[in-house]
Motif scaffolding. Structure first.
Motif, PDB file in Angstrom:
ATOM      1  N   GLY A   1       0.853  -1.174   0.000  1.00  0.00           N
ATOM      2  CA  GLY A   1       0.000   0.000   0.000  1.00  0.00           C
ATOM      3  C   GLY A   1       0.882   1.214   0.000  1.00  0.00           C
TER       4      GLY A   1
ATOM      5  N   CYS B   1      -1.764   4.489   4.029  1.00  0.00           N
ATOM      6  CA  CYS B   1      -2.780   3.452   3.857  1.00  0.00           C
ATOM      7  C   CYS B   1      -2.994   2.676   5.150  1.00  0.00           C
ATOM      8  CB  CYS B   1      -2.404   2.485   2.739  1.00  0.00           C
ATOM      9  SG  CYS B   1      -1.098   1.356   3.180  1.00  0.00           S
TER      10      CYS B   1
ATOM     11  N   TYR C   1      -5.670   0.093   1.033  1.00  0.00           N
ATOM     12  CA  TYR C   1      -5.912   1.464   0.598  1.00  0.00           C
ATOM     13  C   TYR C   1      -6.723   2.158   1.682  1.00  0.00           C
ATOM     14  CZ  TYR C   1      -7.117   5.425  -2.385  1.00  0.00           C
ATOM     15  OH  TYR C   1      -7.241   6.691  -2.911  1.00  0.00           O
TER      16      TYR C   1
ATOM     17  N   TYR D   1      -8.047  -0.432  -7.632  1.00  0.00           N
ATOM     18  CA  TYR D   1      -6.867   0.183  -7.040  1.00  0.00           C
ATOM     19  C   TYR D   1      -5.632  -0.682  -7.270  1.00  0.00           C
ATOM     20  CZ  TYR D   1      -3.467   1.909  -3.733  1.00  0.00           C
ATOM     21  OH  TYR D   1      -2.310   2.387  -3.177  1.00  0.00           O
TER      22      TYR D   1
END
Lengths: 303, 603, 326
Positions: free
Chosen positions: B329, B333, B510, B531
């Motif tokens: 991430g 995050c 995320y 994502y």
């Protein structure tokens, strides 16, 4: 790149030393520190040995030889009294040196006391944070908001000043500054990864505080405390001057100068000469302290 | 001959035999060695080289920003035909006006006590005093809009600390472009940024280049980024230009041995034959660590009073024995907060963290201390993670002392054995860690963590401070230790290529949530969350991308964890977002074979 | 909005601090040996009379009761009455035990209010002197670390800080006032009498300002945004005067907040030496005469001043650097 590496290898023995040793050696390298140290050691030696070697008693009165000026100043000076005599014919040099002893004794012990108290309180506040921090820091703020000297003269003014009570009063009045410094440095150290590492390894809070954090943050603070020795010596002399210090007949800078003020017009040296002594001592300590402080700043800025 | 081209207006910058030396202790060391190159107007030229190759010194020399001990000792820099070396006054007058510079540290580049707008105006009027204040302001706002800073009129009056890293770098681009320079020197500008943000900045730079026809000297240390950014790539090695080609040719047919080595060493994301990654086949059955619905928030207070930062909101995954589990991430995050929760340094507000069936989040402090023998953490920062005042031997023995294991002699033997195992020379035992390199420090960190013979090792960005070669060596060490001791690893990282190389299963985070959990192959070839696709599209690689940034990522910043919008957190940057994404939060749903993803598109 | 919340929070904290200070001083004054009534009534007064006065003044009640009564007054703005000073005229001390004027003792609040303006005048003038001496030296030192201006700053601050204020006061009075007849020194008969004490006080404060400024200016000059400003095209003057000085002002502001008590300590001694009719001289006299209500009143007022000054300092600091958040 390879060049850079060899450069690093060269400096390795220097880099490997502990922070305290590096601060010390950097400060020692500066000319200011050396000047301060030479002057200080000379004065210290004089204070320790002169009254003993010369056999001059700082309390012995000699009415016939009273108000003799220092060497080469005005009429009636003698080699026996290099700094002249006071209104009772007591030797000013011996009196100043005895004053210096008390001043140093009180200055050093007070500083040690206030650094210990302040560091301990700051350590707890900074390490545990939260409610502990809030309570301790409110107390610190409260203490900080009473001018130290008002607190000191209030306590000493209404009770009887003795050497231990002076040390305790000045020490307890001066801790908040150290509590604040200690708190903020401990807080920043506490966030560092090595503390987290030790926690993950299972180390207790006490172990982390006293084996990891204190050895790291205390020396730099202690170095700067040298400056406070000088400040405490001034406070001691202020108290003496106000009549709240070590009581006569024991000579201290403060009470000699306070006495001498009455004879300022006729015998200016009584009030000024001990002051010159005090200023010299303080300057030497302050030069050493300032060099240490700078060395600390340089090493912490550059490391 | 270069002279003639200059006169014809062909060449903007012409560097000839530029030599820069550093003088230290009476010895001089050559940093740049007879560098020559030309740059045409509105051309983008990447300069690439490892740290110490002299690329930053080159950037600073061109910007007239050399300080002692560095000194130009030979050569010439012709800017529009004028030599900057022989005429430093002229060079100084160009800096900030015709030659603009952007550095790699946007956070500290502006005065924190003045608004960004005021400083942009100040800079423009310093180099162009003829421009009025209001014109300067209009121009600054127009450019802030051009670099796609949302609400530019309002942002103009905000302070640097109110900008995120990516926004600040955009503002610095405005700062550079505001005086309409002919040459822009971009020194490592994407290095501190997250990959998706860096991809956005690169895209922006190319757009601005075609719009304003500014020539750009793009300096960076990552070959994939350099190739993405530029028309041509120049390779610097040991202070010399070893090669200059257009990106495609450079990748296909590198000329110099250094470039060849560089390209060979680069890990690939999608090349085949990479599935030996999880050599120890995870024993799918009872998970060694099972995380379910974990959440953690922190209270902060700022100007607007108290606020809740939702650092970790909904994390869910299982780690099986022998796994190399990756958590990836970008910054913010919630990786670090999650690490603190997994290691029991903090307790979650909700959810369970089961380690071998025991809830770490609710264990008593005493039990937690016992459990810690079995799971250990290796920290991110090789410099901050070691107590600076203890010798290497005592750092290694400390965990044994804490847990009261062994006699003094036994502890000493154990420490020496571990030192041998992680590859530290025996004579380091009494040394302080201050002299160690970053790689050696991380070896020491690993040694300290494994001396208690744990079963699970959590690696928090352990490799991110190391260069490619060092990383490779440590990964080999990890693999060997895993084979010998049967460790299970959790790698927390922002680096997709590293995760691709070593991990068997990967969780993507995320804004405090796990949005996808999948096996390595599945994540890279069939990602289940937009994502994840955006992350893959932005990953620096020389390969032909499976996912292009243009299609996978919209302009925009991740929302703040203090002020989360309803619905899916990624919706504002997601090209596939539809109405439902704005209103409803998607749940992690199984996609079969232990793969989970939180996106409505999978329903 | 921010400012209102900030003020409410800080004023509440401040009230707590003042309360703690009062409690501390109040307790201290009651547990230390020495009976103020004995002092008021005089050594000759019979024991019975002393007891009577003490009872009447409530000095024999438990401490917490006395404190509650006192704080009740403080909240209504009543700091009590001096033990020894009459409402008008000089201090009576322990002159006569059957003194009928005892009823008309001076209000502590009035005594303080009369002296505060004098002390403010002294403090402000000395602050101006100190800034004039210290700012150029400190800034120059910070701009050239390791070079002679830096050395000068180091030596000068080391010497200044080593001059005990009372001694410097005496020496300067001897030189400037007695020998050269330049400035008046003792007492107060006009503004000229403030100059010499202010000078002495300035020498005491200046080294702290010099030190803080050299360190903070040097720090700021080493920061990235200063370094990069030249590359951005700003001139050296712009960099120093618009950016460096502004950023290095914050440590100086904080110093003024924290060292307020040091300033007051200096005021105390200097007013005593120069016989300057301000709060400092009032304090020393109050201590010497064991005038407990007056000591308490002064402690509360100075603590409140400390709190207010620190609020102002923090507000100024936030105005300079919006990142700060108190």
């Amino acid at each position: 790149m390879s060049n850079l590496n060899t450069a690093l290898d060269f400096s390795q023995p220097k880099r490997e030393r502990k922070v305290a040793a590096r601060i010390w050696s950097q400060a020692f390298a500066s000319i200011e520190f050396k000047i301060g140290m030479v002057v200080f050691i000379a004065l210290l030696a004089l204070a320790i040995f002169y009254p003993w070697v010369s056999g001059v008693d700082p309390l012995k009165m000699n009415i016939r030889g009273k108000l003799a000026p220092p060497l080469f100043m005005g009429e009636g000076w003698t080699w026996a009294n290099p700094l002249g005599t006071d209104q009772l014919g007591r030797d000013m040099l011996a009196r100043s040196l005895v004053g210096l002893r008390y001043s140093l004794l009180i200055g050093v012990s007070t500083t040690v006391l206030m650094v210990s108290v302040g560091a301990l309180i700051g350590l707890f506040a900074g390490y545990f944070g939260g409610r502990v921090d809030t309570v301790l820091m409110r107390l610190t703020d409260a203490q900080l908001s009473i001018p130290m000297i008002i607190l000191a003269i209030t306590i000493l003014g209404v009770s009887r000043p003795t050497i231990p009570s002076i040390i305790i009063v000045l020490g307890l009045a001066g801790w908040p500054v150290y509590a604040r410094i200690m708190r903020s440095t401990v807080m920043s150290e506490r966030k560092k990864e090595f503390v987290r590492g030790a926690q993950v390894l299972g180390a207790t809070d006490w172990r982390i505080m006293f084996t990891l954090i204190v050895p790291l943050v205390l020396p730099p603070i202690a170095f700067v405390a040298v400056l406070d020795i000088a400040r405490m010596m001034i406070f001691e002399s202020v108290l003496g001057f106000l009549g709240l210090g070590v009581q006569p007949p024991t000579p201290t800078f403060g009470n000699i100068i306070a006495d001498g003020r009455k004879y300022l017009i006729n015998a200016w040296w009584i009030a000024t000469m001990p002051g010159v002594f005090l200023v010299l001592t303080l300057t030497s300590i302050n030069l050493m302290g300032a060099s240490l402080e700078r060395a600390r700043n340089a090493i912490y800025g550059g490391a | 001959m270069a002279r003639d081209d200059v006169l014809a207006g062909q060449i903007l910058l012409s560097v000839r035999d530029l030599t820069v030396q550093a003088e230290e202790d009476g010895k001089s060391r050559t940093i740049l060695d007879r560098i020559s190159f030309d740059l045409n107007p509105s051309q983008i030229l990447s300069v690439i080289g490892e740290s110490g190759s002299g690329k930053t010194v080159l950037a600073r020399t061109l910007a007239s920003w050399l300080s002692v001990p560095l000194r130009v000792t030979g050569g010439a820099i012709h800017f529009r035909g004028e030599d900057l070396i022989s005429n430093p006054k002229f060079a100084k007058s160009l800096s900030g006006r015709e030659i603009a510079y952007i550095g790699g540290n946007p956070a500290g580049a502006l005065d924190p006590t003045m608004t960004v707008g005021a400083q942009l105006v100040e800079k423009l009027r310093a180099v162009r005093p003829d421009i009025s204040k209001s014109d300067a302001r209009d121009k600054a706002i127009a450019l802030l809009k051009a670099v796609k800073i949302p609400a530019a009129e309002r942002r103009f009056y905000e302070y640097p600390f109110q900008y995120s890293g990516g926004m600040m770098q955009r503002a610095m681009i405005v700062d550079a472009l505001i005086s309409d320079p002919a040459l822009l020197i971009a020194d490592n500008i994407t290095q501190p940024l997250d990959v998706t943000v860096a991809a956005q900045i690169l895209k922006l730079l190319r757009e601005l280049n075609s719009e304003f026809s500014t020539a750009i000297l793009f300096i960076c240390s990552s070959l994939p980024v350099a190739c993405d950014a530029a028309d041509e790539v120049m390779v610097l090695h040991d202070g010399r230009v070893v090669e200059r080609q257009v990106p495609a040719a450079l990748v296909d047919a590198p000329q110099h041995s250094y470039t060849k080595g560089l390209i060979k060493e680069l890990p690939t994301l999608w090349a085949e034959g990479k599935d030996e990654s999880g050599t120890v086949k995870p024993d799918v059955g009872q998970p060694i660590m099972s995380v379910h619905g974990v959440a953690k928030h922190y209270e902060t207070h700022g100007k607007s009073g108290w606020a809740l930062v939702q650092a970790v909101r909904n994390v869910q995954f299982d780690v099986f024995r022998g796994d190399n589990f990756g958590i990836v991430g970008e910054s913010g995050c919630g990786k670090s907060s999650l690490m603190r929760l997994l290691t029991g340094l903090e307790r979650p507000d909700a959810g369970t963290i089961l380690f071998q069936g025991e809830n770490v989040g609710e264990a008593s402090p005493k039990r937690l201390r016992q459990l810690r023998r079995k799971f250990q953490l290796v920290l991110q920062d090789p410099y901050g993670s070691l107590p600076p005042q203890s010798s290497i031997g005592s750092i290694l023995e400390e965990p044994l002392i804490i847990h009261k294991i062994g006699s003094r002699a036994e502890r000493r033997d154990k420490a020496r054995a571990i030192m041998a195992e992680v590859g530290l020379p025996d004579n380091f035992y009494d040394r302080l860690p201050t002299g160690l390199s970053a790689g050696q420090r991380q070896r020491l960190n690993v040694g300290r963590a494994m001396i208690l013979e744990p079963e699970l090792l959590i690696m928090d960005e352990t490799l991110s401070a190391l260069d490619q070669t060092e990383q490779g060596k440590l990964l080999e060490l990890f693999q060997r230790l895993q084979e010998e001791h049967g460790f299970t690893y959790i790698f927390i990282s922002h680096d997709l290529t590293m995760v691709r190389q070593v991990c068997s299963r990967i969780a993507v985070m995320y804004l405090g949530e796990t949005v996808e959990v999948a096996s390595n192959e599945r994540l890279f070839f069939d990602p289940g969350h937009p994502y994840s696709r955006a992350l893959l599209s932005a990953a620096p690689t020389l390969e032909k991308r499976r996912y292009s940034p243009e299609k996978c990522l919209l302009e925009g910043e991740p929302p703040s964890p203090i002020d989360l919008p309803p619905g899916c957190a990624f919706a504002n940057r997601c090209p596939h977002a539809f109405d439902r994404c704005m209103a409803e939060t998607p749940k992690l749903l199984s996609r079969g074979d232990h793969a989970l993803a939180a996106c409505f598109l999978n329903e | 909005m921010f400012i209102v919340r900030f003020l409410i929070r800080r004023l509440l904290q401040g009230a707590l601090i003042v309360f703690l200070v009062s409690a501390l001083i109040f307790t201290l004054l009651r547990v230390v040996p020495g009976d103020p009534v004995r002092l008021m009534a005089g050594g000759m007064a019979p024991e019975a009379l002393i007891e009577e006065i003490a009872q009447e003044m409530g000095l024999r009640d438990p401490i917490y009761q006395q404190f509650a009564r006192y704080m009740g007054g403080v909240i209504q703005g009543d700091l009590g009455q001096s033990f020894v000073r009459p409402a008008n005229g000089a201090a009576v001390g322990g002159a006569s035990f059957d003194d009928s004027t005892r009823a008309a003792r001076a209000e502590v609040w009035d005594l303080i209010a009369q002296t505060v303006p004098m002390t403010l005048q002294l403090a402000l003038l000395s602050m101006i002197f100190a800034l004039v001496i210290a700012v150029p030296i400190g800034v120059m030192g910070g701009l050239r670390p390791g070079k002679w201006p830096d050395r000068l700053a180091l030596y000068l601050s080391s010497v200044f800080i080593s001059l005990p204020n009372f001694w410097l006061g005496i020496v300067l009075a001897l030189l400037l006032s007695v020998k050269l007849n330049l400035l008046p020194a003792i007492g107060y008969e006009g503004f000229a009498y403030t100059i010499l004490p202010a000078l002495v006080l300035a020498v005491e404060i200046a080294p702290f300002i010099i030190r803080t400024l050299t360190v903070s200016v040097a720090n700021v000059m080493g920061q990235n945004f200063i370094d990069i400003a030249a590359v951005r095209g700003l001139t050296r003057n712009q960099i120093i005067f618009r950016h460096a000085l502004k950023n290095s002002a914050i440590p100086l502001l904080n110093l003024l907040g924290v060292q307020f008590s040091m300033l007051l300590g200096g005021v105390l001694v200097i007013e005593f030496i120069f016989d300057y009719p301000g709060l400092g001289r009032l304090t020393i006299n109050a201590v010497m005469q064991r005038d407990f209500p007056l000591i308490q009143g002064i402690a509360i007022v100075t603590a409140a001043a400390f709190v207010l000054i620190n609020i102002v300092v923090d507000l100024c600091a936030t105005a300079i650097d919006p990142r700060l958040d108190y």
